[in-house]
Scaffold this motif. Structure first.
Motif: not given
Length: 47
Positions: A18-22, A27-30, A41-43
């Motif tokens: 759950n994140a604000p955007d892709k 960035a987290l994984f990097e 990205e999914v809804v």
């Protein structure tokens, strides 16, 4: 991470975040130095 699933046919783990955007997830994984196969990205639709 909110949920994780296993696609047994493909022997692949799928993680749902759950994140604000892709770009936030990318960035987290990097930052963690983790290579991903794909980030999609999914809804989520809830009743």
């Amino acid at each position: 991470m909110d949920n994780a699933y296993i696609d047994e046919d493909k022997a692949q783990a799928l993680c749902c975040w759950n994140a604000p955007d892709k770009p936030s997830v990318e960035a987290l994984f990097e930052k963690a130095g983790i290579t991903t196969q794909e980030i999609q990205e999914v809804v989520q639709f809830a009743p």
